[in-house]
Design a protein around this motif. Structure first.
Motif, PDB file in Angstrom:
ATOM      1  N   ASN A  60       0.817  -1.426  -0.207  1.00 14.83           N
ATOM      2  CA  ASN A  60      -0.142   0.149  -0.151  1.00 14.83           C
ATOM      3  C   ASN A  60       0.821   1.250   0.159  1.00 14.83           C
ATOM      4  OD1 ASN A  60      -3.315  -0.877   0.125  1.00 14.83           O
ATOM      5  ND2 ASN A  60      -2.515  -2.286   1.512  1.00 14.83           N
ATOM      6  N   ILE A  61       2.211   1.275   0.466  1.00 18.54           N
ATOM      7  CA  ILE A  61       3.203   3.090   0.659  1.00 18.54           C
ATOM      8  C   ILE A  61       3.471   2.286  -0.786  1.00 18.54           C
ATOM      9  CG2 ILE A  61       5.361   3.211   0.546  1.00 18.54           C
ATOM     10  CD1 ILE A  61       4.983   2.059   4.152  1.00 18.54           C
ATOM     11  N   MET A  62       4.070   1.552  -1.556  1.00 20.03           N
ATOM     12  CA  MET A  62       4.562   1.799  -2.969  1.00 20.03           C
ATOM     13  C   MET A  62       2.996   2.445  -3.407  1.00 20.03           C
ATOM     14  SD  MET A  62       6.698  -1.184  -3.627  1.00 20.03           S
ATOM     15  CE  MET A  62       5.800  -3.001  -3.075  1.00 20.03           C
ATOM     16  N   GLN A  67       1.220   6.918  -7.376  1.00 19.10           N
ATOM     17  CA  GLN A  67      -0.017   8.595  -6.599  1.00 19.10           C
ATOM     18  C   GLN A  67      -0.089  10.134  -6.819  1.00 19.10           C
ATOM     19  OE1 GLN A  67      -4.262   7.395  -4.989  1.00 19.10           O
ATOM     20  NE2 GLN A  67      -3.329   4.675  -5.585  1.00 19.10           N
ATOM     21  N   GLY A  68       1.396   9.844  -5.961  1.00 21.56           N
ATOM     22  CA  GLY A  68       1.757  11.265  -5.575  1.00 21.56           C
ATOM     23  C   GLY A  68       1.869  11.959  -4.313  1.00 21.56           C
ATOM     24  N   LEU A  81       7.803  10.736  -3.277  1.00 20.69           N
ATOM     25  CA  LEU A  81       8.534  10.300  -4.350  1.00 20.69           C
ATOM     26  C   LEU A  81       9.402  11.982  -4.891  1.00 20.69           C
ATOM     27  CD1 LEU A  81       6.894   8.023  -6.679  1.00 20.69           C
ATOM     28  CD2 LEU A  81       8.162   7.436  -4.749  1.00 20.69           C
ATOM     29  N   SER A  82      10.497  11.745  -5.326  1.00 24.18           N
ATOM     30  CA  SER A  82      11.058  12.601  -6.089  1.00 24.18           C
ATOM     31  C   SER A  82      11.861  12.126  -7.450  1.00 24.18           C
ATOM     32  CB  SER A  82      12.296  13.854  -5.751  1.00 24.18           C
ATOM     33  OG  SER A  82      13.521  12.691  -5.229  1.00 24.18           O
ATOM     34  N   ILE A 104      13.216   7.718  -4.060  1.00 24.73           N
ATOM     35  CA  ILE A 104      12.281   7.486  -2.367  1.00 24.73           C
ATOM     36  C   ILE A 104      13.285   8.677  -1.769  1.00 24.73           C
ATOM     37  CG2 ILE A 104      11.191   6.514  -0.841  1.00 24.73           C
ATOM     38  CD1 ILE A 104      11.254   4.120  -3.050  1.00 24.73           C
ATOM     39  N   ASN A 105      13.072   9.760  -1.472  1.00 24.14           N
ATOM     40  CA  ASN A 105      13.303   9.804  -0.461  1.00 24.14           C
ATOM     41  C   ASN A 105      12.465   9.758   1.152  1.00 24.14           C
ATOM     42  OD1 ASN A 105      14.383  11.866  -1.983  1.00 24.14           O
ATOM     43  ND2 ASN A 105      12.361  13.056  -2.744  1.00 24.14           N
TER      44      ASN A 105
END
Length: 130
Positions: A60-62, A67-68, A81-82, A104-105
């Motif tokens: 679910n995190i992914m 989805q931003g 995400l960046s 992934i930050n």
């Protein structure tokens, strides 16, 4: 936590003497199964159930990151995400096609920052080259 001395040069001053810096040394890895085992031993929940919940959370995190969304896990931190992209001349040229990489930050929560610091972590020097 183990650290080892690593000699580095100053890229901004090639003529400067190299200096030694402390570098963290990993002492192993822990996976989701081991985390599930540890959590199950600290609660009344069975290991298999813990593992299934953790796997579901990762999935679910992914999905939420795709989805931003910023995913905030209280007491742990936030994931976001960046992207990096090629430069283009006009804003109309900015599309998903110019994206070169996704990162992934992770930003640790204040609780984690407050708990993991130089006053709470004991350091030892490692002779290992790893």
């Amino acid at each position: 936590m183990r650290v080892k001395p690593v000699q580095k040069f100053n890229p901004q001053d090639a003529g400067a003497d190299n200096k030694f810096y402390a570098q963290a040394v990993a002492t192993g890895k822990i996976d989701l199964k081991r985390l599930a085992y540890l959590v199950s031993n600290q609660s009344s929940v069975r290991e298999g159930d813990c593992y299934a919940v953790i796997l579901s959370m990762v999935h679910n995190i992914m999905d939420e990151l795709k989805q931003g969304k910023i995913v905030k896990l209280d007491r742990l931190g936030s994931f976001q995400l960046s992207v990096s992209s090629d430069g283009v001349a006009t804003k109309e040229q900015v599309t998903g096609n110019i994206v070169k990489d996704i990162r992934i930050n992770f930003r640790p929560d204040a609780d984690m920052k407050g708990t993991l610091n130089t006053k709470t972590v004991k350091f030892t020097i490692s002779d290992s080259l790893i």
